[in-house]
Design an enzyme around this catalytic site. Structure first.
Site, PDB file in Angstrom:
ATOM      1  N   GLY A 293      -2.396  10.148  -9.562  1.00 40.25           N
ATOM      2  CA  GLY A 293      -2.288  11.139 -10.634  1.00 40.25           C
ATOM      3  C   GLY A 293      -2.629  12.493 -10.058  1.00 40.25           C
ATOM      4  O   GLY A 293      -3.575  12.633  -9.272  1.00 40.25           O
TER       5      GLY A 293
ATOM      6  N   ALA B 293      -6.336  13.581 -10.678  1.00 43.21           N
ATOM      7  CA  ALA B 293      -7.294  12.794  -9.902  1.00 43.21           C
ATOM      8  C   ALA B 293      -7.133  13.043  -8.413  1.00 43.21           C
ATOM      9  O   ALA B 293      -8.124  13.118  -7.669  1.00 43.21           O
ATOM     10  CB  ALA B 293      -7.114  11.304 -10.216  1.00 43.21           C
TER      11      ALA B 293
ATOM     12  N   GLU C 169       0.763  17.191 -15.865  1.00 42.65           N
ATOM     13  CA  GLU C 169       0.930  15.798 -16.255  1.00 42.65           C
ATOM     14  C   GLU C 169       0.146  15.460 -17.522  1.00 42.65           C
ATOM     15  O   GLU C 169       0.171  14.310 -17.964  1.00 42.65           O
ATOM     16  CB  GLU C 169       0.543  14.862 -15.106  1.00 42.65           C
ATOM     17  CG  GLU C 169       1.553  14.881 -13.976  1.00 42.65           C
ATOM     18  CD  GLU C 169       1.249  13.898 -12.864  1.00 42.65           C
ATOM     19  OE1 GLU C 169       2.167  13.643 -12.057  1.00 42.65           O
ATOM     20  OE2 GLU C 169       0.113  13.394 -12.774  1.00 42.65           O
TER      21      GLU C 169
ATOM     22  N   GLY D 116       4.849  25.205   6.288  1.00 50.27           N
ATOM     23  CA  GLY D 116       3.572  25.852   5.978  1.00 50.27           C
ATOM     24  C   GLY D 116       3.501  26.320   4.545  1.00 50.27           C
ATOM     25  O   GLY D 116       3.908  25.613   3.620  1.00 50.27           O
TER      26      GLY D 116
ATOM     27  N   ASP E  50       4.057   9.459   4.862  1.00 53.13           N
ATOM     28  CA  ASP E  50       4.165   9.419   3.405  1.00 53.13           C
ATOM     29  C   ASP E  50       3.666  10.758   2.878  1.00 53.13           C
ATOM     30  O   ASP E  50       2.505  11.109   3.057  1.00 53.13           O
ATOM     31  CB  ASP E  50       3.318   8.261   2.849  1.00 53.13           C
ATOM     32  CG  ASP E  50       3.409   8.113   1.338  1.00 53.13           C
ATOM     33  OD1 ASP E  50       4.071   8.950   0.695  1.00 53.13           O
ATOM     34  OD2 ASP E  50       2.810   7.167   0.808  1.00 53.13           O
TER      35      ASP E  50
ATOM     36  N   GLY F 250       0.717  17.854  -1.502  1.00 50.36           N
ATOM     37  CA  GLY F 250       0.518  19.091  -2.249  1.00 50.36           C
ATOM     38  C   GLY F 250      -0.820  19.131  -2.962  1.00 50.36           C
ATOM     39  O   GLY F 250      -1.482  20.173  -3.010  1.00 50.36           O
ATOM     40  N   ASP F 251      -1.241  17.993  -3.505  1.00 50.87           N
ATOM     41  CA  ASP F 251      -2.536  17.937  -4.188  1.00 50.87           C
ATOM     42  C   ASP F 251      -3.685  18.088  -3.204  1.00 50.87           C
ATOM     43  O   ASP F 251      -4.703  18.719  -3.514  1.00 50.87           O
ATOM     44  CB  ASP F 251      -2.669  16.618  -4.951  1.00 50.87           C
ATOM     45  CG  ASP F 251      -1.636  16.497  -6.062  1.00 50.87           C
ATOM     46  OD1 ASP F 251      -1.283  17.530  -6.657  1.00 50.87           O
ATOM     47  OD2 ASP F 251      -1.179  15.374  -6.329  1.00 50.87           O
TER      48      ASP F 251
ATOM     49  N   GLY G  53       0.009   6.444   1.065  1.00 51.01           N
ATOM     50  CA  GLY G  53      -0.710   6.580  -0.190  1.00 51.01           C
ATOM     51  C   GLY G  53      -1.108   8.008  -0.480  1.00 51.01           C
ATOM     52  O   GLY G  53      -0.876   8.919   0.308  1.00 51.01           O
TER      53      GLY G  53
END
Length: 293
Positions: free
Chosen positions: A39, A42, A138, A217, A239, A244-245, A280
């Site tokens: 998420g 999270a 979200e 970048g 992966d 981005g998070d 992940g």
């Protein structure tokens, strides 16, 4: 230590690994399946906590096994979950296909996240005590807007990741200090494909913009200044889910520590480059000691 509140989603990522993603109507055979806590909210909370922030999570999980696992993952990473609600019904899920190039496609089912339509008891007090507030899209927009306006009232740096990309109401953008889209989200918001031109267009609505450019970048600009591009480390991506998070979480920690924006962007890119070399989302996010090597 930088105090950060994340108002956002919690999802269980249901991840399938394939040589290539199926086309419409096509069936392909995958090689592996994993359930990984995620998420966007999270993920940013975990990334910021592992990068050294003092992080609290506001949102909702479901009253199911996924909800218990999601809460446990946040706590294990050092995130305060005292104001993370438990809603009736299932937790949110994200159904992710990852190909051999490290690219991904995602379908998100909000479930418990959809119950967060406004701030709950104690949420604004928590936000008011923070240095930074991280928001994504979200959760229902009404909750995102309520959080942003609370941040503005209390002088808290409000950082919005406009994902999943969608048109944004002017009153939300008016309450945002820093907008961090990727290049595709920036193009969708502005109708302009070139990141520099898109950043200029976004500055009419927000004071500062960082556009992430993947392997190229990131680009930063603010009103009255020339854009600055900061390169990313060259790595082989396994992966890209959560990259981005990871960038946003680490960037917010670095800015809270008083680092200049280009230095903060470089540090965040180092964190994201570690993330993409592992499978992940939350499971791949690096700790501060790794980022600073």
């Amino acid at each position: 230590m930088t105090a950060i509140v994340v108002l956002g989603s919690t999802n269980m990522d249901l991840v399938t690994y394939v040589a290539r993603a199926p086309k419409l109507g096509e069936t392909v055979t995958g090689r592996e399946f994993r359930t990984i806590p995620g998420g966007k909210g999270a993920n940013q909370a975990v990334a910021a906590a592992r990068a050294g922030g003092d992080v609290a999570m506001v949102g909702a999980v479901g009253a199911d096994e996924f909800g218990e696992q999601l809460r446990h993952t946040l706590v294990a990473s050092g995130v305060d979950t005292d104001l993370l609600r438990t809603a009736e019904g299932p937790s949110g899920t994200a159904h992710i296909v990852v190909d051999d190039e490290g690219g991904n496609s995602i379908v998100v089912i909000p479930a418990a996240n959809g119950t967060v339509t406004c701030l709950g008891p104690g949420d604004e007090t928590l936000i008011a005590a923070a240095d930074s507030l991280l928001l994504q899209l979200e959760l229902p927009l009404s909750a995102v807007l309520a959080g942003a306006e609370a941040g503005r009232r209390h002088g808290v740096r409000t950082v919005l990741t406009p994902a999943p990309a969608q048109p944004l109401p002017p009153e939300l953008l008016a309450a945002v200090d820093l907008l961090v889209p990727n290049e595709h989200e920036a193009a969708m918001l502005t109708g302009v494909a070139d990141p520099r031109a898109a950043a200029d267009a976004l500055l009419r609505q927000v004071p500062e913009v960082v556009i992430t450019l993947g392997a190229a970048g990131s680009l930063y600009t603010a009103r009255g200044m020339e854009p600055v591009t900061v390169p990313a480390p060259r790595v082989t991506a396994v992966d890209t889910t959560g990259a981005g998070d990871t960038f946003v979480g680490a960037l917010t920690v670095a800015l809270g520590e008083g680092r200049p924006m280009p230095e903060a962007m470089a540090w965040a890119s180092a964190a994201a480059s570690l993330c993409v070399q592992r499978p992940g989302a939350s499971t791949s996010m690096p700790y501060r000691t790794e980022i600073e090597v």
